[in-house]
Design an enzyme around this catalytic site. Structure first.
Site, PDB file in Angstrom:
ATOM      1  N   TRP A  46       0.827  -1.218   0.000  1.00  0.00           N
ATOM      2  CA  TRP A  46       0.000   0.000   0.000  1.00  0.00           C
ATOM      3  C   TRP A  46       0.855   1.260   0.000  1.00  0.00           C
ATOM      4  O   TRP A  46       1.891   1.310   0.659  1.00  0.00           O
ATOM      5  CB  TRP A  46      -0.859  -0.004   1.272  1.00  0.00           C
ATOM      6  CG  TRP A  46      -1.450   1.323   1.600  1.00  0.00           C
ATOM      7  CD1 TRP A  46      -0.851   2.370   2.270  1.00  0.00           C
ATOM      8  CD2 TRP A  46      -2.765   1.781   1.267  1.00  0.00           C
ATOM      9  NE1 TRP A  46      -1.716   3.430   2.369  1.00  0.00           N
ATOM     10  CE2 TRP A  46      -2.894   3.089   1.768  1.00  0.00           C
ATOM     11  CE3 TRP A  46      -3.846   1.184   0.603  1.00  0.00           C
ATOM     12  CZ2 TRP A  46      -4.068   3.825   1.621  1.00  0.00           C
ATOM     13  CZ3 TRP A  46      -5.014   1.927   0.462  1.00  0.00           C
ATOM     14  CH2 TRP A  46      -5.114   3.232   0.966  1.00  0.00           C
ATOM     15  N   MET A  47       0.399   2.296  -0.726  1.00  0.00           N
ATOM     16  CA  MET A  47       1.051   3.609  -0.659  1.00  0.00           C
ATOM     17  C   MET A  47       0.001   4.701  -0.520  1.00  0.00           C
ATOM     18  O   MET A  47      -1.030   4.648  -1.194  1.00  0.00           O
ATOM     19  CB  MET A  47       1.851   3.851  -1.943  1.00  0.00           C
ATOM     20  CG  MET A  47       2.482   5.242  -1.999  1.00  0.00           C
ATOM     21  SD  MET A  47       3.440   5.497  -3.512  1.00  0.00           S
ATOM     22  CE  MET A  47       2.139   5.864  -4.666  1.00  0.00           C
ATOM     23  N   ASP A  87       0.363   9.142   0.915  1.00  0.00           N
ATOM     24  CA  ASP A  87       1.027  10.425   0.632  1.00  0.00           C
ATOM     25  C   ASP A  87       2.483  10.348   0.172  1.00  0.00           C
ATOM     26  O   ASP A  87       3.275   9.605   0.747  1.00  0.00           O
ATOM     27  CB  ASP A  87       1.069  11.293   1.900  1.00  0.00           C
ATOM     28  CG  ASP A  87      -0.221  11.293   2.667  1.00  0.00           C
ATOM     29  OD1 ASP A  87      -1.193  10.690   2.203  1.00  0.00           O
ATOM     30  OD2 ASP A  87      -0.244  11.895   3.745  1.00  0.00           O
ATOM     31  N   SER A  90       3.292  11.250   7.656  1.00  0.00           N
ATOM     32  CA  SER A  90       3.848  12.140   6.625  1.00  0.00           C
ATOM     33  C   SER A  90       4.754  13.230   7.177  1.00  0.00           C
ATOM     34  O   SER A  90       4.642  13.632   8.336  1.00  0.00           O
ATOM     35  CB  SER A  90       2.708  12.770   5.830  1.00  0.00           C
ATOM     36  OG  SER A  90       2.121  11.767   5.046  1.00  0.00           O
ATOM     37  N   ARG A 126      -0.016  16.920  12.749  1.00  0.00           N
ATOM     38  CA  ARG A 126       0.901  16.129  11.917  1.00  0.00           C
ATOM     39  C   ARG A 126       1.318  16.786  10.599  1.00  0.00           C
ATOM     40  O   ARG A 126       0.856  17.845  10.233  1.00  0.00           O
ATOM     41  CB  ARG A 126       0.248  14.788  11.603  1.00  0.00           C
ATOM     42  CG  ARG A 126      -1.107  14.866  10.936  1.00  0.00           C
ATOM     43  CD  ARG A 126      -1.621  13.455  10.651  1.00  0.00           C
ATOM     44  NE  ARG A 126      -2.910  13.441  10.007  1.00  0.00           N
ATOM     45  CZ  ARG A 126      -4.060  13.248  10.632  1.00  0.00           C
ATOM     46  NH1 ARG A 126      -4.091  13.052  11.927  1.00  0.00           N
ATOM     47  NH2 ARG A 126      -5.189  13.244   9.956  1.00  0.00           N
TER      48      ARG A 126
END
Ligand code: FRU
Length: 564
Positions: free
Chosen positions: A142-143, A145, A202, A262
């Site tokens: 999975w990918m 950002d 991220s 974040r």
């Protein structure tokens, strides 16, 4: 029949050779001893079961923990656990299963025990027909950002939110790829892994030319969110050009009081001769400054009363850009969030001024960088040549990202785009132009579209373009010059069944008359740009066969092969 019996016998022998017998001390709990022989332990995944928690133990010490949907009834695919990582001969995997049927006897019958095996290789050959040919994708897993993007020594570095143990969101780690031209990407080993402070969410990376952090001029410093009990910001540095990172022993470098806190984006601000950092906190952006990338001073917040507030704000960016055709400059603040113009994830922006301390703008309404439904978490590279601000987005939408019809990998990144600012009707907008590197991909002119091509469309007024395949699946694009809109209808584009939120018609304002469009098709995506950079629309599609017919009305389309 004889052939069948022989193949069954061979299959059973192989299975027996591979079988791993776990010890099952209690319901839902298994222990698997591993005598390390090869590079990888290949683990079978079944996507629709609950995650199991795995702790890798060596001599009684917990060395690493991750979550994986270990197969219970069927195997969708394998993922590798890199055994070299631990430098041990004997490991114990302590596994806690969740979900239904956790009785000891049932756990002993899970199919994963027949599939787990060691191997020196992990086969990453592409198995997906929807894997884009000229967009960045992870080789497996999975990918989401794009993270920590920077340019150094001729290489663009693109890190990304990655799950190395499955094709659903989990175990956030910074995957890493590099490219010389923003198009051809080479997959590298992951650079930042979860630790006791949490998963690695991220963040960004900068090249520290002035050695402000003390790791050497030209070292690379990454700042990211540690998503643990609370979200905090951590730092890591690289002294080998971004190949490997060492975590700063004083982490975290910023803590806060907000739950959603974040996605720090750092940049050098020559106006104040300091670093600035912007991060998302609830539905605001917080701005900090620092001399050394370690000690951060809170400066101000931005957000209340501005733009769309339908969900938490995420993944900010902040940069000074030229206003096209003038010698003026304005600041662009990027704010990714839900509630986009097509529903779900999208990239909102604000144009204003920034003095190193506070961002100010008169802009109250929401403006969007791309009016498609698959353009999120957009951020820019640090340290680009020629002062360019090159952005890349995650080409998906949280509303259905986990359901799209691929398995070996999930999600691609958008094509690279250069950002600037233009004025229209007395207002400022963000300009989005396909990066010049894409021109090199233009091959021969061809009569028919294919699954990888660029279509250049010259328009004079109202126009329609329909891409279709022999199955009757189609995508309809329309320019309405009077309304000043461009639209793309993907309701009949192919497989839309995986989410009720997928079939849709996306509509963009065009800010003036459209004269030329550039349309990039790559197996499961269409990106449409106004050649003058005043409109962008990025959408996914999953046709059962490539679109090979283009019907156009009111415009002239030239089709180019893509030369990869
Ligand atoms: C945006 C996001 C970020 C977060 C990351 C986690 O898509 O939710 O805010 O850091 O994904 O993977």
């Amino acid at each position: 029949m004889r052939h069948f019996i022989i193949s069954m016998a061979v299959a059973l022998m192989c299975a027996a050779a591979y079988a791993q017998s776990p010890e099952i001390p209690g319901d839902g709990h298994a222990m698997l001893r591993v005598d390390v022989k090869d590079n990888y332990l290949l683990l079978p995944v079944q996507e629709d079961v609950d995650n199991a928690n795995v702790t890798v133990i060596a001599s009684g010490d917990s060395r690493f923990a991750f979550n994986i949907r270990l197969a219970k009834e069927k195997v969708d695919y394998f993922v590798p656990l890199d055994l070299r990582h631990f430098g041990e001969e004997k490991l114990l995997l302590d596994i806690t299963f969740h979900g239904k049927d956790l009785a000891r006897e049932t756990v002993g019958k899970y199919v994963c025990w027949w599939g787990i095996r060691q191997d020196d290789e992990f086969d990453t050959t592409n198995r997906e027909r929807f894997r884009p040919a000229y967009h960045h994708t992870p080789i497996y897993g999975w990918m989401n950002d794009p993270n920590g993007m920077f340019f150094k020594d001729g290489l663009y570095h693109l890190c990304y939110q990655w799950n190395p143990y499955g094709s659903q969101w989990e175990n956030m780690t910074w995957g890493h790829s590099v490219s010389r031209d923003l198009i051809h990407w080479e997959s590298m080993p992951a650079v930042i892994e979860p630790d006791a402070l949490g998963a690695v969410f991220s963040g960004s990376a900068v090249v520290d030319h002035r050695n402000t952090a003390g790791y050497g001029a030209g070292s690379v410093v990454a700042v990211y969110t540690s998503a643990g009990r609370n979200q905090t910001q951590s730092m890591a540095y690289s002294q080998d050009g971004g190949k490997t990172f060492t975590k700063f022993p004083g982490n975290p470098v910023i803590t806060g009081e907000v739950v959603d806190f974040r996605d720090p984006k750092v940049f050098w601000n020559p106006d104040i001769e300091r670093w600035n950092l912007i991060l998302a906190a609830g539905q605001e952006m917080l701005i900090y400054s620092s001399a050394d990338l370690k000690e951060w001073k809170f400066e101000s917040s931005f957000g209340e009363g501005h733009g769309a507030h339908t969900s938490v704000w995420e993944c900010p960016d902040l940069m000074k850009l030229n206003v096209r055709g003038t010698d003026r400059q304005k600041w662009l603040l990027i704010c990714n969030c839900g509630g986009g113009p097509a529903g779900g994830s999208a990239t909102q922006y604000f144009i204003g001024d920034f003095d190193g301390h506070k961002f100010t703008t008169d802009q109250k309404e929401a403006l969007w960088m791309d009016y498609g439904k698959d353009h999120y978490a957009t951020v820019t590279f640090d340290n680009c040549p020629e002062g360019r601000k090159i952005a890349i987005a995650w080409m998906s939408n949280w509303n259905y990202a986990g359901a799209v019809p691929t398995k070996q990998f999930r999600s691609a990144d958008s094509l690279p785009r250069d950002l600037d600012i233009f004025e229209y009707d007395g207002k400022y907008y963000c300009g989005v132009t396909p990066s010049k590197e894409l021109i090199a991909l233009r091959g021969q002119r061809t009569r028919q579209p294919s699954e990888t091509c660029e279509i250049v469309v010259d328009l004079k007024g109202n126009s329609q373009m329909e891409l279709s395949n022999p199955k009757g699946e189609k995508v309809v694009m329309e320019y309405d010059s009077k309304a000043g809109t461009f639209s793309m209808d993907r309701t009949m584009s192919g497989d839309t069944s995986f989410s009720n939120d997928f079939p849709t018609k996306t509509v963009a304002p065009v800010h003036g008359q459209l004269k030329q469009l550039r349309i990039f098709i790559d197996r499961c995506s269409i990106e449409v740009f106004d050649s003058e950079g005043r409109m962008a629309m990025t959408n996914l599609l999953f046709p059962s066969e490539p679109y090979e017919t283009l019907r156009s009305k009111g415009c002239k389309a030239t089709i180019y092969q893509i030369q990869i």
